[in-house]
Design an enzyme around this catalytic site. Sequence first.
Site, PDB file in Angstrom:
ATOM      1  CB  ILE A  16      -0.962  -0.018   1.201  1.00  0.00           C
ATOM      2  CG1 ILE A  16      -2.018  -1.114   1.007  1.00  0.00           C
ATOM      3  CG2 ILE A  16      -1.627   1.335   1.392  1.00  0.00           C
ATOM      4  CD1 ILE A  16      -2.902  -1.353   2.218  1.00  0.00           C
ATOM      5  CG  ASP A  63      12.325   2.134  14.271  1.00  0.00           C
ATOM      6  OD1 ASP A  63      11.082   2.225  14.170  1.00  0.00           O
ATOM      7  OD2 ASP A  63      12.884   1.404  15.110  1.00  0.00           O
ATOM      8  CG  ASN A  90       1.512   2.815   4.412  1.00  0.00           C
ATOM      9  OD1 ASN A  90       0.375   2.379   4.241  1.00  0.00           O
ATOM     10  ND2 ASN A  90       2.594   2.093   4.109  1.00  0.00           N
ATOM     11  CE  LYS A 123       6.454  15.925  19.922  1.00  0.00           C
ATOM     12  NZ  LYS A 123       7.198  15.308  21.061  1.00  0.00           N
ATOM     13  CE1 TYR A 156      -1.842  -4.500  11.175  1.00  0.00           C
ATOM     14  CE2 TYR A 156      -4.088  -5.328  11.038  1.00  0.00           C
ATOM     15  CZ  TYR A 156      -3.030  -4.634  10.490  1.00  0.00           C
ATOM     16  OH  TYR A 156      -3.164  -4.065   9.240  1.00  0.00           O
ATOM     17  CE  LYS A 160      -2.696  -1.033  11.241  1.00  0.00           C
ATOM     18  NZ  LYS A 160      -1.854   0.002  10.591  1.00  0.00           N
ATOM     19  CB  VAL A 189      -5.499  -4.717   0.699  1.00  0.00           C
ATOM     20  CG1 VAL A 189      -4.682  -4.200  -0.486  1.00  0.00           C
ATOM     21  CG2 VAL A 189      -6.618  -3.733   1.039  1.00  0.00           C
ATOM     22  CB  THR A 191      -0.323  -6.233   0.720  1.00  0.00           C
ATOM     23  OG1 THR A 191      -0.692  -6.573   2.066  1.00  0.00           O
ATOM     24  CG2 THR A 191      -1.255  -5.148   0.202  1.00  0.00           C
TER      25      THR A 191
END
Length: 255
Positions: A16, A63, A90, A123, A156, A160, A189, A191
Amino acid sequence: MAAKRTAIVTGAAGGIGRAIALRLADDGFDVAVNDISRQSEALTQLVAEITAKGRTSSLHIADVSSEDEVCAMVEAVVNQYGSLDVMVANAGIATRSPISEMTAEQWDRIMNINARGVFLCYKYAGMQMIKQGNGGRIIGASSTVGKQGHPFNFAYTASKFAVRGLTQAAALEFGPHGITVNAYAPGAVDTEMLPFIFPPDTPRDTLLGEMAKLSPLKLVGTPADIANLVSFIASKESQFITGQSISTNGGAYFD
């Protein structure tokens, strides 16, 4: 002549992120692409593809969970291009594990990249955009599992959901400065991350077939589908949209 616009896309080496970087270049942005050091070769190729489109591009190894590295990346981009107009946070990772088997170290790693990384990008992009005084677009990566929990993706899912909260809070703070903050929330998706979200050792054709069944359209998403949404969110035409985590999932989940 239109003013130059600059975007940063993190986690841009593949999937993505790569699609978003290429689409923003097509939209007229100069694009600074980021990923970790082992993705240097893929980033170098991406920079060449963006340059071939007639845009300026540069590679930034960092990172996103490191505050010093995110700060330095934003500073380097601004020094090179003169401004930062769009930040696409992303970068993300996933590990499939039952709650009972997930270690604290796995939890920390996923949360550090997926949630802390988005926070740091928000930020420092926000601070720079406020300094510039011209508004801007900040965009993060949430997920359908950031709206509805998913088994065996404990950290995960939590990360999110966190992105949605960060997006709403940042939209409230940055809005008075003309900065919109939104997130995209993809469903299934196609990927390289899929094996880390769905059952391991599942043949790819079987996996794609099962994912298609979840959609009323009987489709599996592509990175380009997500890039199309980000293209709009990054545009001037999206000025009245902020604080949203926009689902792009083929109808597999309705808000």
